[in-house]
Design an enzyme around this catalytic site. Structure first.
Site, PDB file in Angstrom:
ATOM      1  CB  SER A 183      38.993  48.416  43.252  1.00 33.70           C
ATOM      2  OG  SER A 183      39.605  48.433  44.515  1.00 33.70           O
ATOM      3  CE  LYS A 242      41.591  50.789  45.698  1.00 29.52           C
ATOM      4  NZ  LYS A 242      42.587  50.789  46.758  1.00 29.52           N
ATOM      5  CE  LYS A 269      39.966  45.561  39.501  1.00 32.78           C
ATOM      6  NZ  LYS A 269      39.598  46.041  40.822  1.00 32.78           N
TER       7      LYS A 269
HETATM    8  P1  NDP Z   1      41.177  37.933  45.510  1.00 31.26           P
HETATM    9  O1  NDP Z   1      41.516  37.514  44.124  1.00 31.26           O
HETATM   10  O2  NDP Z   1      42.044  37.541  46.638  1.00 31.26           O
HETATM   11  O3  NDP Z   1      39.670  37.436  45.863  1.00 31.26           O
HETATM   12  C1  NDP Z   1      38.634  37.551  44.937  1.00 31.26           C
HETATM   13  C2  NDP Z   1      37.320  37.110  45.554  1.00 31.26           C
HETATM   14  O4  NDP Z   1      36.294  37.209  44.563  1.00 31.26           O
HETATM   15  C3  NDP Z   1      37.328  35.624  46.006  1.00 31.26           C
HETATM   16  O5  NDP Z   1      36.478  35.495  47.104  1.00 31.26           O
HETATM   17  C4  NDP Z   1      36.761  34.936  44.767  1.00 31.26           C
HETATM   18  O6  NDP Z   1      36.143  33.695  45.061  1.00 31.26           O
HETATM   19  C5  NDP Z   1      35.704  35.921  44.349  1.00 31.26           C
HETATM   20  N1  NDP Z   1      35.325  35.753  42.949  1.00 31.26           N
HETATM   21  C6  NDP Z   1      36.127  35.767  41.868  1.00 31.26           C
HETATM   22  N2  NDP Z   1      35.401  35.602  40.734  1.00 31.26           N
HETATM   23  C7  NDP Z   1      34.116  35.482  41.139  1.00 31.26           C
HETATM   24  C8  NDP Z   1      32.889  35.261  40.438  1.00 31.26           C
HETATM   25  N3  NDP Z   1      32.842  35.169  39.105  1.00 31.26           N
HETATM   26  N4  NDP Z   1      31.747  35.148  41.161  1.00 31.26           N
HETATM   27  C9  NDP Z   1      31.773  35.250  42.506  1.00 31.26           C
HETATM   28  N5  NDP Z   1      32.899  35.446  43.229  1.00 31.26           N
HETATM   29  C10 NDP Z   1      34.053  35.561  42.539  1.00 31.26           C
HETATM   30  O7  NDP Z   1      41.009  39.515  45.429  1.00 31.26           O
HETATM   31  P2  NDP Z   1      41.254  40.630  46.575  1.00 31.26           P
HETATM   32  O8  NDP Z   1      40.543  40.236  47.813  1.00 31.26           O
HETATM   33  O9  NDP Z   1      42.693  40.998  46.607  1.00 31.26           O
HETATM   34  O10 NDP Z   1      40.502  41.877  45.882  1.00 31.26           O
HETATM   35  C11 NDP Z   1      39.088  42.064  45.949  1.00 31.26           C
HETATM   36  C12 NDP Z   1      38.801  43.505  45.513  1.00 31.26           C
HETATM   37  O11 NDP Z   1      39.457  44.399  46.413  1.00 31.26           O
HETATM   38  C13 NDP Z   1      39.321  43.825  44.099  1.00 31.26           C
HETATM   39  O12 NDP Z   1      38.417  44.695  43.453  1.00 31.26           O
HETATM   40  C14 NDP Z   1      40.655  44.531  44.383  1.00 31.26           C
HETATM   41  O13 NDP Z   1      41.020  45.397  43.312  1.00 31.26           O
HETATM   42  C15 NDP Z   1      40.338  45.259  45.683  1.00 31.26           C
HETATM   43  N6  NDP Z   1      41.483  45.592  46.546  1.00 31.26           N
HETATM   44  C16 NDP Z   1      42.499  44.686  46.813  1.00 31.26           C
HETATM   45  C17 NDP Z   1      43.555  45.040  47.635  1.00 31.26           C
HETATM   46  C18 NDP Z   1      44.678  44.098  47.976  1.00 31.26           C
HETATM   47  O14 NDP Z   1      45.701  44.570  48.517  1.00 31.26           O
HETATM   48  N7  NDP Z   1      44.562  42.807  47.697  1.00 31.26           N
HETATM   49  C19 NDP Z   1      43.616  46.384  48.248  1.00 31.26           C
HETATM   50  C20 NDP Z   1      42.470  47.210  47.978  1.00 31.26           C
HETATM   51  C21 NDP Z   1      41.475  46.833  47.138  1.00 31.26           C
HETATM   52  P3  NDP Z   1      36.969  32.294  45.014  1.00 31.26           P
HETATM   53  O15 NDP Z   1      37.492  32.096  46.399  1.00 31.26           O
HETATM   54  O16 NDP Z   1      35.930  31.303  44.622  1.00 31.26           O
HETATM   55  O17 NDP Z   1      38.046  32.456  43.980  1.00 31.26           O
END
Ligand code: NDP
Length: 290
Positions: free
Chosen positions: A91, A166, A235
């Site tokens: 997002s 979104k 965010k």
């Molecule tokens: P999470 O916090 O569960 O996962 C984040 C992911 O990003 C992990 O794989 C993490 O890796 C990785 N990450 C974080 N920082 C970095 C970095 N600096 N470099 C590389 N990788 C990084 O988030 P979600 O899966 O919940 O959300 C992901 C996206 O989807 C967001 O934009 C969110 O707004 C959107 N979203 C979420 C929903 C939900 O219900 N959860 C619904 C719809 C959209 P690591 O494992 O190493 O921490």
């Protein structure tokens, strides 16, 4: 077809699994490598180094914000093959996406912003709604992979349009949740049980996803499961307010949501669940919604 999935978080983990189950060859990369190895072991995907993801024809990212996507795009740009389609399910921010798309286009890579809606349940079930911005021809090429993770897939406009839709959607979610919490706290203090108030509201014009789903299933039973981090919703609301402002819309409600979710994020922490904002309203009101 070979696809790569970068970012195995709450959303990316099940999305990559569904791509594999739909028959794609799936390369996975995650910042914390152990998660990628666990995914490979469990679902038969292949854990790879970041550079190896450039082998894929379609490359997915699902990261917290567009800044992490931009950093990875910078590292991969020169390695990606011409004709690769980059599908960003983060997002993200429309203006950052346009800049990423422009930089990738110089290498013959098409960028689609394709954020998703439907939560972790939708990601698990492969029933996400996906709103896609970008070149229609690249969209057609990505469609078979998108069909593996989503149910309703809508091309909404040029690059950035998906992220704009979104951000606006999630700002509406944030506002509806806030309003429902205030309304229910009021009614509880007026002596009406939460469940009874919701029975009426959900059959009336004040209903929303917050009143119909989030409050009955997460607040009334005090379960507050962690599915979508408060920091991520804050965010999205910041992006929503910024996009509205840039478009010349007064956006009074959007700005209010931005302030309240900023306070909530600072009070409860980025890693609290988004529905926990209700606890703040309860605390200020001196009651619990039950
Ligand atoms: P999470 O916090 O569960 O996962 C984040 C992911 O990003 C992990 O794989 C993490 O890796 C990785 N990450 C974080 N920082 C970095 C970095 N600096 N470099 C590389 N990788 C990084 O988030 P979600 O899966 O919940 O959300 C992901 C996206 O989807 C967001 O934009 C969110 O707004 C959107 N979203 C979420 C929903 C939900 O219900 N959860 C619904 C719809 C959209 P690591 O494992 O190493 O921490």
């Amino acid at each position: 077809m070979k696809v790569a999935f970068l970012g195995l978080g709450a959303m990316g983990w099940p999305m990559a699994k569904n791509l594999k189950e739909a028959g794609f060859e799936v390369l996975v990369w995650n910042r914390t490598e152990a998660k990628a190895r666990a995914h490979a072991e469990r679902f038969g995907t292949r854990a790879v180094a970041l550079e190896e993801t450039s082998e894929a024809e379609i490359l997915f990212t699902c990261l917290p914000t567009s800044s992490e996507v931009a950093a990875i795009a910078e590292r991969l740009a020169g390695r990606l093959r011409e004709g690769t389609v980059w599908v960003d399910c983060t997002s993200g921010d429309p203006s950052q996406s346009r800049a990423i798309a422009e930089a990738l286009a110089e290498h013959g890579v098409a960028f689609l912003d394709a954020p998703v809606s439907g939560g972790t349940q939708g990601a698990e079930a492969g029933t996400l709604t996906i709103m896609v911005g970008g070149d229609p021809e690249a969209f057609e090429r990505a469609l078979p992979a998108l069909n593996a993770i989503g149910e309703r897939i809508v091309h909404v406009g040029p690059v950035g349009a998906g992220h704009a839709v979104k951000a606006v959607n999630n700002t509406l979610l944030a506002l509806n949740l806030l309003a429902a919490a205030e309304g229910l706290a009021t009614l509880v203090k007026e002596g009406v049980r939460g469940e009874v108030a919701l029975e009426v509201i959900n059959a009336s014009s004040g209903r929303s996803f917050a009143s119909a789903d989030l409050i009955p299933n997460r607040v009334l039973d005090r379960s507050f499961p962690l599915t979508f981090k408060l920091g991520l919703l804050a965010k999205d609301v910041r992006i929503g307010a910024r996009v509205a402002e840039a478009a010349g819309v007064p956006a009074l409600a959007f700005h209010l949501a931005r302030e309240v979710y900023e306070i909530a994020r600072r009070t409860l922490g980025n890693d609290a669940d988004h529905v926990e904002v209700v606890k703040l309203i309860e605390e200020w009101a001196g009651t619990e919604i039950r």
